[in-house]
Design a protein around this motif. Structure first.
Motif, PDB file in Angstrom:
ATOM      1  N   SER A   1      -3.260 -40.236 -23.887  1.00 35.27           N
ATOM      2  CA  SER A   1      -2.226 -40.671 -23.587  1.00 35.27           C
ATOM      3  C   SER A   1      -0.673 -40.887 -24.156  1.00 35.27           C
ATOM      4  N   TYR A   2      -1.825 -41.423 -25.382  1.00 28.12           N
ATOM      5  CA  TYR A   2      -0.666 -41.704 -26.704  1.00 28.12           C
ATOM      6  C   TYR A   2      -0.282 -41.097 -26.998  1.00 28.12           C
ATOM      7  N   GLN A   3      -0.833 -39.649 -28.067  1.00 25.13           N
ATOM      8  CA  GLN A   3      -0.600 -37.965 -28.698  1.00 25.13           C
ATOM      9  C   GLN A   3       0.057 -37.068 -28.011  1.00 25.13           C
ATOM     10  N   GLY A   4      -0.461 -37.008 -26.284  1.00 27.49           N
ATOM     11  CA  GLY A   4       0.128 -36.399 -25.512  1.00 27.49           C
ATOM     12  C   GLY A   4      -0.229 -35.402 -25.544  1.00 27.49           C
ATOM     13  N   PHE A   5      -1.417 -35.603 -26.261  1.00 30.84           N
ATOM     14  CA  PHE A   5      -2.225 -33.579 -25.476  1.00 30.84           C
ATOM     15  C   PHE A   5      -4.086 -33.969 -25.427  1.00 30.84           C
ATOM     16  N   ALA A   6      -4.563 -33.624 -24.616  1.00 35.13           N
ATOM     17  CA  ALA A   6      -6.220 -33.608 -24.659  1.00 35.13           C
ATOM     18  C   ALA A   6      -6.858 -31.949 -24.578  1.00 35.13           C
TER      19      ALA A   6
ATOM     20  N   LYS B   1      -9.505 -25.464 -19.207  1.00 32.35           N
ATOM     21  CA  LYS B   1      -9.074 -24.408 -20.603  1.00 32.35           C
ATOM     22  C   LYS B   1      -9.308 -25.493 -21.590  1.00 32.35           C
ATOM     23  N   SER B   2      -8.704 -25.628 -22.912  1.00 31.68           N
ATOM     24  CA  SER B   2      -9.496 -26.136 -24.307  1.00 31.68           C
ATOM     25  C   SER B   2      -8.589 -27.286 -24.354  1.00 31.68           C
ATOM     26  N   ASN B   3      -7.313 -26.915 -23.932  1.00 33.40           N
ATOM     27  CA  ASN B   3      -6.188 -28.107 -24.427  1.00 33.40           C
ATOM     28  C   ASN B   3      -5.227 -28.297 -22.808  1.00 33.40           C
ATOM     29  N   ILE B   4      -4.822 -29.300 -22.739  1.00 33.72           N
ATOM     30  CA  ILE B   4      -4.107 -29.881 -21.891  1.00 33.72           C
ATOM     31  C   ILE B   4      -2.581 -30.699 -22.493  1.00 33.72           C
ATOM     32  N   ALA B   5      -1.833 -30.681 -22.413  1.00 29.32           N
ATOM     33  CA  ALA B   5      -0.745 -31.388 -22.675  1.00 29.32           C
ATOM     34  C   ALA B   5       0.399 -32.271 -22.232  1.00 29.32           C
ATOM     35  N   LEU B   6       0.430 -33.632 -22.571  1.00 30.95           N
ATOM     36  CA  LEU B   6       1.358 -34.563 -21.065  1.00 30.95           C
ATOM     37  C   LEU B   6       2.151 -34.685 -22.618  1.00 30.95           C
ATOM     38  N   MET B   7       2.922 -33.662 -22.561  1.00 29.88           N
ATOM     39  CA  MET B   7       4.337 -33.771 -23.401  1.00 29.88           C
ATOM     40  C   MET B   7       4.892 -34.875 -22.526  1.00 29.88           C
ATOM     41  N   ASN B   8       5.704 -34.214 -21.582  1.00 27.76           N
ATOM     42  CA  ASN B   8       6.586 -35.014 -20.679  1.00 27.76           C
ATOM     43  C   ASN B   8       5.821 -35.990 -19.047  1.00 27.76           C
ATOM     44  N   GLU B   9       4.560 -36.239 -19.101  1.00 30.84           N
ATOM     45  CA  GLU B   9       3.873 -36.797 -18.179  1.00 30.84           C
ATOM     46  C   GLU B   9       4.339 -38.046 -18.246  1.00 30.84           C
ATOM     47  N   GLU B  10       3.949 -38.921 -16.962  1.00 31.04           N
ATOM     48  CA  GLU B  10       3.649 -40.337 -16.478  1.00 31.04           C
ATOM     49  C   GLU B  10       2.922 -41.162 -16.974  1.00 31.04           C
ATOM     50  N   THR B  11       2.062 -41.349 -18.370  1.00 34.98           N
ATOM     51  CA  THR B  11       1.427 -42.267 -18.927  1.00 34.98           C
ATOM     52  C   THR B  11       1.400 -43.733 -18.656  1.00 34.98           C
ATOM     53  N   VAL B  12       0.635 -44.179 -18.860  1.00 37.82           N
ATOM     54  CA  VAL B  12       0.260 -46.015 -19.286  1.00 37.82           C
ATOM     55  C   VAL B  12       1.397 -46.184 -20.029  1.00 37.82           C
ATOM     56  N   PHE B  13       1.860 -45.023 -21.558  1.00 35.88           N
ATOM     57  CA  PHE B  13       2.791 -45.749 -22.559  1.00 35.88           C
ATOM     58  C   PHE B  13       4.391 -45.443 -22.026  1.00 35.88           C
ATOM     59  N   THR B  14       4.063 -44.418 -21.171  1.00 42.02           N
ATOM     60  CA  THR B  14       5.621 -44.421 -20.505  1.00 42.02           C
ATOM     61  C   THR B  14       5.989 -45.329 -19.268  1.00 42.02           C
ATOM     62  N   SER B  15       4.954 -45.685 -18.283  1.00 44.23           N
ATOM     63  CA  SER B  15       4.810 -46.702 -17.134  1.00 44.23           C
ATOM     64  C   SER B  15       5.336 -47.906 -17.928  1.00 44.23           C
ATOM     65  N   PHE B  16       5.180 -48.677 -19.132  1.00 44.57           N
ATOM     66  CA  PHE B  16       4.702 -49.536 -19.622  1.00 44.57           C
ATOM     67  C   PHE B  16       6.212 -49.530 -20.294  1.00 44.57           C
ATOM     68  N   ASN B  17       7.150 -48.826 -21.058  1.00 46.46           N
ATOM     69  CA  ASN B  17       7.979 -48.703 -21.078  1.00 46.46           C
ATOM     70  C   ASN B  17       9.346 -48.699 -20.661  1.00 46.46           C
ATOM     71  N   ARG B  18       8.711 -48.284 -18.920  1.00 48.38           N
ATOM     72  CA  ARG B  18       9.825 -48.431 -18.103  1.00 48.38           C
ATOM     73  C   ARG B  18       9.220 -50.105 -17.427  1.00 48.38           C
ATOM     74  N   LEU B  19       8.259 -50.471 -17.846  1.00 53.01           N
ATOM     75  CA  LEU B  19       8.124 -52.293 -17.237  1.00 53.01           C
ATOM     76  C   LEU B  19       8.888 -52.922 -18.339  1.00 53.01           C
ATOM     77  N   LEU B  20       9.334 -52.712 -19.183  1.00 56.91           N
ATOM     78  CA  LEU B  20      10.008 -52.953 -20.297  1.00 56.91           C
ATOM     79  C   LEU B  20      11.769 -52.747 -20.370  1.00 56.91           C
ATOM     80  N   SER B  21      11.841 -51.664 -19.528  1.00 58.39           N
ATOM     81  CA  SER B  21      12.995 -50.850 -19.303  1.00 58.39           C
ATOM     82  C   SER B  21      13.772 -50.599 -20.567  1.00 58.39           C
TER      83      SER B  21
END
Lengths: 270, 312, 342
Positions: free
Chosen positions: B218-223, B107-127
């Motif tokens: 990953s950062y903006q939450g959609f492709a 499709k033309s657009n995929i949402a990554l709103m609540n998915e695990e991205t490098v940014f959320t992983s990094f947040n988890r790493l830093l608690s």
């Protein structure tokens, strides 16, 4: 040993610009010999050199270097065995890279390039020593871009780079023609030194009779894509610039007469 | 502060694109427009892999970069083996990638709103908690912790990308690649397979572009399939503005200046938006920034170069 | 390799080279920082941002609709509210910059037009109410789990076609119709979604949907021929996807030859030879978002406001095309039409 058998090359075949650059060149060059190619403009002397270097693939014939058939080998493949210096001092070096980086690329000729630093400490030391041997003071400027050097300095470095890993064959394409006489003499001196020291097999194109007489042990004259004279041994040693000059005059006369004769022939018989 | 952090984050993410453009534009002397397609390709691939859940976010980034590299190989092969003009080869592959991206995403657009991205992983790493919007004071200005972490991660990735490129261009292979662009005749005479170097170089350039796209998604939450459009100009602008600011074109400075150019350019855009520039003028402003970066250094040099050019 | 003195020389050289760039970046950052700390134009009147992703007639209709809709609720631009319209010109990086600028301006309400604009806003804006429009599938875009369970600060207007409305029209105009047809594009996700929705709506009325796939513009004519020949399709209800919109004339040509009327989901379809078009009105979508905005401004929470569909669908009838398709449009339908092409 370099063996050329029946080389043919036509540029732009079938068009009004068709040029028969090589038409049946046979030549054998012995190991450790220094051969000079003489010829007028457009005679095919540079084409012959480029055919050996692999700038293009010949239409027919074969090229063998040290028993290896390199007729269809790409240019970069042949470079493993062949060192080259061009007429244009800008062609042989990368201007926006430093002297050291240029040398680093040359030092890997014929070797597998790796993911390892090109300017390792050991390499830098070697660059320093070998550039110092040029006696041009360039060893203190290894970090400078080559583009900042003069044509003569660049040509001397190109020569150094071509001979860095002893090549089986050294191709020199009028490599002093674009330099002023003093620099040209200096580069020529260097060339002689390298060839003698490493006992290189060299193949040099020139249009200077004097150079041809002074250098090397064999002179080949090329005309219209064919070898028309081949002097070596005692014959070559006794040759003077004047003799060569006369041969050239002869060629020129023939060139002048030929069209005229053909006109006369046409008028009388057609 | 969040505005500034967001600007820096995007600046660092797009500096990877700028690094890619630097390779094609400064090493091989042509602007490879494939980058626009591979940026979207990177974003699409990352989005699909992340939503599928089969790959970790870091693996998704890596695979996206590989996809971009493949696109670069294609352009390189078209250019070197089939002798197609480099710009045209880039345009062809970019055009084809548009459809490829649609197929990749389905499709033309995929949402990554609540998915695990490098940014959320990094947040988890830093608690750092995703849900709680904690703020901290940076230089006395309140800033969202998440935004700060994102900017930090983008900085780390951009500088590691830059360092990796710096290392590579200093290796025996990297030097041969640079020589290929700088003086092809010399490179070939010294045994460098120039065609292979162009293909490899374009693949690295597009891997960087794709990585940039994957991070942006990953950062903006959609492709989105249209993500790449106009991106080459951003990359070129970063490279050119960077060069104007840092007047040393050796490899290390060139890479650093591309990153700085990207940041500075994003800042200019953010300021312009902040002060109520008519958004319709944004593309015009982009062109003017680049033009200024190209022309100002010449005027600054006292017109000497203009005179020199005229004499020639 | 280098002595400490050489190292420090190198560092000093590097710094001197990088200094102008660093200084400029620092200054630009300072400007941005100082002005983002205190919002410009802090005033008592409400401030709305309208964020568009691309510049299309759909976006422009939406913006117009929002402003006109707000007027109906007593909000007059520059009198009791200020609006900023941002367009990203289809540029993702710019879109993010816009969202950052929107956040620092501290708007009271944010309208988004198109899916990417909604998504970029969703990722960063967690408190300020967001009202979306021109979004076909807000759930797929990540705005929530369903139309009623969604992100707390988000509500909006979904622009999905009115499939059951279309089926009702079919029932009114051709009560005996048993089978309708459409062409769909398997590689367009929206096309597949629309086909399924149309099928479901049709089945509820006991009508069967015959769908033929086409993947490229070149295949549309063949697919249309196939749809019209021997499948017993009485009416073509062409769903709105990119492919059929681009090759609509091919469908009209095939259907005219087979004397099968076409009903379209795109506003311009009737003009191009469909018997009627029943299309979502994006201007009305703007007005609908303004209505939601008015409720939020009165204190209602977006969390409790379900997503809605565009309330108005424009009906355009092409009498000539209907007649040549063998259809007589009943007077009751004509009376509801927004316009009639004679």
């Amino acid at each position: 040993m370099l063996e050329l058998k029946c080389l043919h090359k036509t540029f732009n075949p079938g068009t009004p610009d068709e040029v028969k650059a090589l038409s049946g060149v046979n030549l054998t060059i012995a190991d450790g010999s220094f051969t000079v190619i003489l010829g007028t403009n457009g005679s095919g002397k540079s084409t012959l050199l480029n055919a050996v270097a692999g700038t293009f693939i010949v239409d027919s014939g074969s090229i063998t270097l040290n028993g290896k058939d390199i007729t269809f080998m790409p240019e970069h493949g042949r470079a493993a065995y062949i060192g080259r210096v061009f007429q244009n001092p800008f062609s042989g070096t990368a201007p926006d890279m430093t002297i050291a980086e240029n040398l680093a690329i040359a030092s890997m000729r014929g070797k597998k390039r790796r993911f390892l630093s090109a300017l390792s400490r050991g390499a830098m030391r070697e660059f320093y020593e070998r550039v110092k041997a040029l006696n041009m003071g360039l060893e203190e400027r290894l970090d400078n871009n080559i583009g900042s050097l003069s044509g003569g300095q660049r040509q001397a470095l190109t020569l150094l780079m071509a001979c860095w890993n002893r090549p089986d064959l050294l191709l020199l394409d009028e490599h002093t023609a674009a330099l002023d006489p003093k620099t040209a003499a200096k580069v020529l001196e260097l060339t002689k030194n390298y060839i003698e020291k490493d006992r290189l097999t060299a193949f040099m194109v020139t249009h200077s009779m004097q150079q041809a007489v002074n250098l090397g042990e064999r002179i080949i004259m090329v005309y219209k894509g064919k070898i028309i004279h081949d002097f070596s041994g005692a014959e070559k040693k006794s040759l003077k610039a004047k003799d060569l000059y006369e041969l050239f005059e002869d060629i020129k006369r023939r060139e002048l007469i030929d069209p005229a004769t053909s006109e006369i022939l046409k008028a009388n018989y057609v | 502060m969040n505005l500034l952090l967001g600007t820096f984050t995007i600046g660092f993410i797009l500096s990877l694109l700028a690094a890619g453009v630097l390779i094609s534009f400064r090493i091989f002397n042509f602007a490879d427009i494939t980058a626009e397609g591979s940026l979207a390709l990177g974003a699409s691939t990352a989005a699909v892999l992340i939503t599928s859940g089969a790959f970790g976010p870091a693996a998704a980034l890596l695979i996206s970069a590989l996809a971009g590299a493949a696109a670069g190989v294609l352009t390189g092969v078209l250019h070197t083996k089939f002798k197609i003009n480099a710009l045209l080869a880039g345009i062809l592959v970019m055009t084809a990638l548009y459809s490829v991206n649609l197929h990749v995403m389905g499709k033309s657009n995929i949402a990554l709103m609540n998915e695990e991205t490098v940014f959320t992983s990094f947040n988890r790493l830093l608690s750092i908690s995703e849900s709680a919007n904690k703020t901290v004071l940076i230089l006395g200005f309140p800033a969202s912790v998440k935004e700060a972490a994102a900017a930090a991660l983008a900085f780390i990735l951009a500088s590691s990308g830059g360092a990796l490129l710096y290392w590579f261009l200093g290796t025996e292979l990297g030097a041969a690649m640079r020589a290929t662009g700088n003086c092809p005749q010399m490179a070939a005479a010294l045994g460098v397979n120039t065609e292979l170097m162009i293909i490899a170089g374009l693949s690295i350039a597009n891997a960087f572009a794709a990585l940039s796209g994957a991070l942006l998604a990953s950062y903006q939450g959609f492709a989105d399939v249209q993500m790449g459009i106009g991106m080459l100009v951003w990359g070129l602008a970063s490279v050119i503005i960077g060069e104007t600011l840092v007047r040393d074109k050796s490899v290390g400075f060139a890479i650093t200046s591309a990153i700085m150019g990207s940041i500075f350019f994003r800042l200019l855009v953010a300021i312009a938006l902040r002060f109520g520039m008519n958004p319709n003028d944004m593309k015009l402003m982009t062109a003017l920034f680049v033009l200024a970066a190209l022309v100002l250094p010449r005027i600054y040099k006292g017109g000497g170069r203009f005179a020199g050019a005229a004499v020639k | 390799m280098y002595s400490p003195a050489e190292y420090s020389k190198k560092i000093i050289y590097s710094l001197s080279k990088l200094a102008p760039a660093l200084a400029l970046i620092f200054c630009a950052s300072a400007v941005l920082l100082l002005f983002s700390a205190a919002p410009v134009n802090r005033s008592q009147i409400a401030k709305f941002a309208i964020v568009c992703y691309s510049d299309t007639p759909i976006s422009e209709d939406g913006v117009r609709g929002i402003k006109d809709g707000l007027k109906k609720h007593g909000y007059e631009e520059n009198r009791n509210y200020k609006a900023r319209v941002y367009s990203a010109h289809s540029d993702s990086a710019a879109l993010n910059g816009i969202i950052d600028a929107v956040i620092s301006e501290e708007f009271d309400l944010i309208f988004t037009i198109s899916t990417p604009a909604l998504q970029a806003a969703l990722k960063k804006i967690k408190k300020t109410p967001i009202i979306f429009s021109s979004t076909g599938d807000p759930v797929g875009a990540g705005a929530g789990e369903s139309f009623t369970r969604h992100a707390a600060n988000v509500t909006g207007i979904c622009s999905l076609s009115d499939f059951s409305g279309m089926i009702n029209l079919v029932g009114e105009i051709a009560p005996a119709a048993q089978k309708i047809g459409t062409i769909f594009c398997p590689s367009e996700i929206n096309s597949v979604l629309y086909k399924q929705r149309l099928e479901k709506a049709a089945l509820e009325k006991g009508i069967k949907l015959e769908a033929v796939a086409a993947s490229t513009a070149g295949e549309v004519a063949d697919a249309a021929e196939s749809l019209c020949a021997g499948r017993g399709v009485e009416i073509i209800c062409q769903i709105a996807d990119n492919l059929s919109a681009a090759s609509f004339t091919a469908i009209i040509k095939a259907s005219a030859a087979a004397r099968i009327p076409v009903f379209g989901f795109v506003g311009s379809d009737a003009k191009h030879g469909a018997a009627l078009s029943y299309a979502k009105d994006y201007y009305q979508g703007g007005i609908d978002s303004a209505n939601l905005a008015a409720r939020i401004l009165k204190g209602e929470s977006p969390a409790g406001m379900p997503f809605e569909y565009i309330s108005k669908t424009t009906l355009i009838i092409n009498k000539k095309a209907a007649l040549s398709g063998g259809l007589k449009i009943p007077e009751s339908v004509c009376r509801r039409a927004d316009s009639i092409i004679e």
